[in-house]
Design a protein around this motif. Structure first.
Motif, mmCIF file in Angstrom:
data_model
loop_
_atom_site.group_PDB
_atom_site.id
_atom_site.type_symbol
_atom_site.label_atom_id
_atom_site.label_comp_id
_atom_site.label_asym_id
_atom_site.label_seq_id
_atom_site.Cartn_x
_atom_site.Cartn_y
_atom_site.Cartn_z
ATOM 1 N N THR A 414 -83.170 36.218 -36.732
ATOM 2 C CA THR A 414 -83.891 34.848 -35.397
ATOM 3 C C THR A 414 -83.195 35.577 -33.956
ATOM 4 O O THR A 414 -83.198 34.791 -33.512
ATOM 5 C CB THR A 414 -83.583 33.667 -35.888
ATOM 6 O OG1 THR A 414 -81.488 33.500 -36.165
ATOM 7 C CG2 THR A 414 -84.297 33.108 -37.009
ATOM 8 N N LEU A 415 -81.932 36.634 -34.552
ATOM 9 C CA LEU A 415 -81.470 36.151 -33.130
ATOM 10 C C LEU A 415 -81.086 37.987 -32.690
ATOM 11 O O LEU A 415 -81.089 38.361 -31.631
ATOM 12 C CB LEU A 415 -79.334 36.543 -33.336
ATOM 13 C CG LEU A 415 -79.009 35.055 -34.247
ATOM 14 C CD1 LEU A 415 -77.442 35.520 -34.972
ATOM 15 C CD2 LEU A 415 -78.748 34.362 -33.048
ATOM 16 N N GLN A 416 -81.909 38.715 -33.380
ATOM 17 C CA GLN A 416 -82.032 40.189 -33.164
ATOM 18 C C GLN A 416 -82.585 40.600 -32.163
ATOM 19 O O GLN A 416 -82.523 41.269 -31.109
ATOM 20 C CB GLN A 416 -83.046 40.964 -34.011
ATOM 21 C CG GLN A 416 -83.712 40.907 -34.196
ATOM 22 C CD GLN A 416 -84.408 41.193 -35.359
ATOM 23 O OE1 GLN A 416 -84.171 42.567 -35.804
ATOM 24 N NE2 GLN A 416 -86.418 41.390 -35.760
ATOM 25 N N ASN A 417 -83.784 39.427 -30.839
ATOM 26 C CA ASN A 417 -84.105 40.088 -30.310
ATOM 27 C C ASN A 417 -83.425 39.246 -28.963
ATOM 28 O O ASN A 417 -84.148 39.153 -27.550
ATOM 29 C CB ASN A 417 -85.634 39.712 -29.903
ATOM 30 C CG ASN A 417 -86.684 39.991 -31.058
ATOM 31 O OD1 ASN A 417 -87.113 38.656 -31.084
ATOM 32 N ND2 ASN A 417 -86.865 41.252 -31.508
ATOM 33 N N THR A 418 -82.388 38.237 -28.841
ATOM 34 C CA THR A 418 -81.782 37.866 -28.502
ATOM 35 C C THR A 418 -80.005 38.318 -27.565
ATOM 36 O O THR A 418 -79.483 38.236 -27.018
ATOM 37 C CB THR A 418 -81.363 36.368 -27.689
ATOM 38 O OG1 THR A 418 -81.090 36.151 -29.142
ATOM 39 C CG2 THR A 418 -82.783 36.066 -27.244
ATOM 40 N N GLU A 419 -79.225 38.966 -28.952
ATOM 41 C CA GLU A 419 -77.906 39.876 -29.440
ATOM 42 C C GLU A 419 -78.260 40.454 -29.506
ATOM 43 O O GLU A 419 -78.886 41.624 -30.319
ATOM 44 C CB GLU A 419 -77.920 38.593 -30.182
ATOM 45 C CG GLU A 419 -77.628 37.145 -29.898
ATOM 46 C CD GLU A 419 -77.240 36.277 -28.591
ATOM 47 O OE1 GLU A 419 -76.654 37.096 -27.658
ATOM 48 O OE2 GLU A 419 -77.912 34.964 -28.416
ATOM 49 N N GLY A 445 -92.074 41.096 -36.853
ATOM 50 C CA GLY A 445 -91.753 40.971 -37.969
ATOM 51 C C GLY A 445 -90.513 41.712 -38.102
ATOM 52 O O GLY A 445 -90.727 42.984 -37.499
ATOM 53 N N GLY A 446 -89.620 40.741 -39.169
ATOM 54 C CA GLY A 446 -88.778 42.582 -39.279
ATOM 55 C C GLY A 446 -87.850 43.096 -38.600
ATOM 56 O O GLY A 446 -87.273 41.988 -37.941
ATOM 57 N N TYR A 447 -87.324 43.746 -38.405
ATOM 58 C CA TYR A 447 -85.917 44.454 -38.056
ATOM 59 C C TYR A 447 -86.814 45.570 -37.412
ATOM 60 O O TYR A 447 -86.103 45.703 -36.461
ATOM 61 C CB TYR A 447 -84.533 45.066 -38.435
ATOM 62 C CG TYR A 447 -84.243 44.362 -39.562
ATOM 63 C CD1 TYR A 447 -84.350 42.856 -39.346
ATOM 64 C CD2 TYR A 447 -84.698 44.717 -41.126
ATOM 65 C CE1 TYR A 447 -83.416 42.487 -40.327
ATOM 66 C CE2 TYR A 447 -84.274 44.126 -42.257
ATOM 67 C CZ TYR A 447 -83.818 42.609 -41.388
ATOM 68 O OH TYR A 447 -83.473 41.981 -42.840
#
Length: 535
Positions: A414-419, A445-447
């Motif tokens: 939930t954080l990977q696209n902003t942090e 979805g996923g990483y």
């Protein structure tokens, strides 16, 4: 029609209160007996995942229970395994494999082309259950005869050869989806004799193995916490134990430390978009972007300005190799450029971009925005956390403030696209580059593509590499993908780590046949377990 497979009659299950006592090794008895074999700790991931190749078990290529058509050797090249030879048509749509004869599964039944057809068709039918093997481009697979298999692709897909080294073959007549999670039947040097959930896996020699007979008849893989495993090794109860770099300076009587080469890199994703809301693949509006890392000046300054050797020294006592891309033991990696520790150049780059150092805080600011961002490491991963702390400390010299935090992987999604997030990657297939850089994978979805990178030229090169008619051209295209993407500094590559194991002085893990380890949380050391022997 092939011979009917023998059914598993039963599994010997011995009630064990303390799995550490299985081999009977004592502090004064460091040489395992033939009856007891060896006991090893290789992390917990082997217990967290299925052993079933159909569902992705051991798809990074550890052929000790099941074998694939091809395998990777110690020079990172593909060689035959269940297949003795193969050829690819000029249009790259047909792959033909000649199989080894007189191969049997551990249940005594014969291996032939029908098993290959069954395995691939089953994975394709249940593609959602196996995210590690992509058969999207496979049009058909058929047995020409008992010893020949032919694959037809719907369009050229150069990574298909990688797939044939990843997907291990199961017996067509004896396959059972539930049973194979813990008791797969295979053609490898070992078979599962006992599986005690969350405790241990006991492997016995496969008497029907078609290769060289392993010298160690029994291997017990134990499941425990890392601290407990280290304590067990010090007590003389383990013959091999995987350790984090924080243990590398420790001493264990009658054991020595092995630092093994990997293709396992650690990189930090840096969101390249400004803060906004975008629609994900489910049609929901989600927050993306970061107003600090979206500035290429910040990303480039970090890449050229940090001191990777110092970071590795401070985080892992110097264990690991500085990295600005994927490692040079991969034929498709681009390792031509190396810029590092150019502090003054990095500072000037930030100055010119308007990021000025605050006299009060020492942190740069631009238009009221502080040059600070959060960096997440997965909770419980000490090595990654220490690496992040060392990066943050080093970045202070540039006037960049990085706040290191931890989160579960569910939270990181939930954080990977902003942090910023620290990742671990490492595999033989270059399709990992699609996961990092392909624009249409963002928010699916996923990483994949967590940085939100979009570059039409990179997308075009990825497609060119995938659809190439020969491996040489594909490799050159994959290298171009990296050369183009690295100009945008979407990921801060830090280190190509080394996997550390304490090994019994009387145990030879055959360093000559160890492959460069892919990303596998400790498991890759058993890639050549059939070659291990007691001295």
């Amino acid at each position: 029609m092939k011979n009917m497979k023998k059914k598993i009659v039963g599994i010997l299950c011995l009630a064990m209160t303390v799995p550490m006592l299985a081999t009977g090794c004592g502090k004064d008895d460091k040489v395992a007996s033939k009856e007891d074999g060896i006991k090893i700790y290789i992390g917990t991931s082997i217990f967290d995942e299925t052993l079933d190749p159909i569902k992705g078990g051991f798809s990074y290529g550890y052929p000790f229970i099941n074998n694939a058509l091809l395998k990777v050797n110690s020079d990172s090249k593909y060689v035959g395994d269940l297949a003795k030879d193969w050829k690819v048509s000029d249009d790259s749509l047909t792959y033909t494999f000649d199989l080894n004869k007189d191969v049997k599964f551990s249940d005594g039944s014969e291996f032939n082309a029908e098993d290959v057809v069954f395995t691939y068709e089953t994975v394709k039918k249940n593609q959602a259950d196996n995210e590690n093997v992509d058969l999207t481009y496979l049009d058909s697979v058929k047995a020409i005869d008992d010893d020949t298999v032919e694959f037809k692709l719907s369009k050229p897909y150069s990574p298909f050869l990688d797939t044939t080294a990843l997907l291990q073959i199961v017996p067509s007549d004896a396959y059972d989806s539930k049973t194979f999670d813990t008791q797969p039947i295979g053609t490898g040097a070992y078979k599962v004799a006992q599986y005690d959930s969350n405790q241990q896996i006991i492997l016995n020699e496969n008497e029907n193995y078609f290769g060289k007979k392993p010298e160690i008849d029994k291997v017990t893989i134990v499941n425990m916490e890392p601290d407990s495993a280290f304590a067990a090794a010090k007590a003389g109860d383990l013959d091999l134990v995987m350790v984090g770099t924080n243990y590398a300076d420790e001493k264990i009587s009658n054991m020595h430390l092995e630092k093994l080469e990997t293709m396992d890199v650690r990189n930090i994703s840096l969101p390249v978009r400004k803060v906004s809301e975008e629609k994900n693949s489910e049609g929901k509006m989600v927050k993306v972007g970061n107003n600090v890392t979206s500035d290429i000046a910040v990303r480039k300054a970090l890449s050229i300005g940090i001191d990777r050797k110092k970071i590795i020294e401070n985080s892992s006592d110097g264990i690991g190799v500085p990295s600005v891309n994927f490692t040079d033991n991969l034929v498709w990696a681009s390792t031509d450029t190396y810029e590092d520790n150019k502090v003054e150049e990095a500072k000037k780059l930030l100055d010119d971009a308007g990021w000025k150092v605050s006299k009060e805080t020492g942190i740069r600011e631009k238009d009221g925005q502080k040059c600070t961002f959060d960096l997440y490491a997965s909770a419980g991963d000490t090595d990654r956390y220490n690496l992040c702390v060392a990066v943050a400390e080093n970045a202070k010299d540039l006037g960049i403030d990085i706040k290191v935090k931890t989160a579960t992987w569910d939270e990181i999604v939930t954080l990977q696209n902003t942090e910023a997030v620290i990742w671990g990657w490492g595999q033989y297939s270059p399709t990992v580059l699609s996961s990092l850089f392909k624009s249409d994978l963002f928010l699916t979805g996923g990483y994949d593509n967590s940085a939100g990178y979009s570059n039409p030229e990179v997308d075009s090169k990825i497609q060119e590499a995938i659809s190439s008619n020969n491996q040489e051209e594909a490799i050159e295209s994959w290298k171009e993908v990296q050369k183009l993407a690295e100009k945008d500094y979407t990921n801060l590559f830090i280190v190509n780590i080394e996997h550390c194991y304490f090994v019994n002085d009387n145990l030879d893990i055959s360093l000559d046949t160890q492959i460069p380890h892919p990303h596998g949380h400790g498991t890759p050391v058993i890639c050549n377990i059939a070659d291990w022997k007691m001295k």
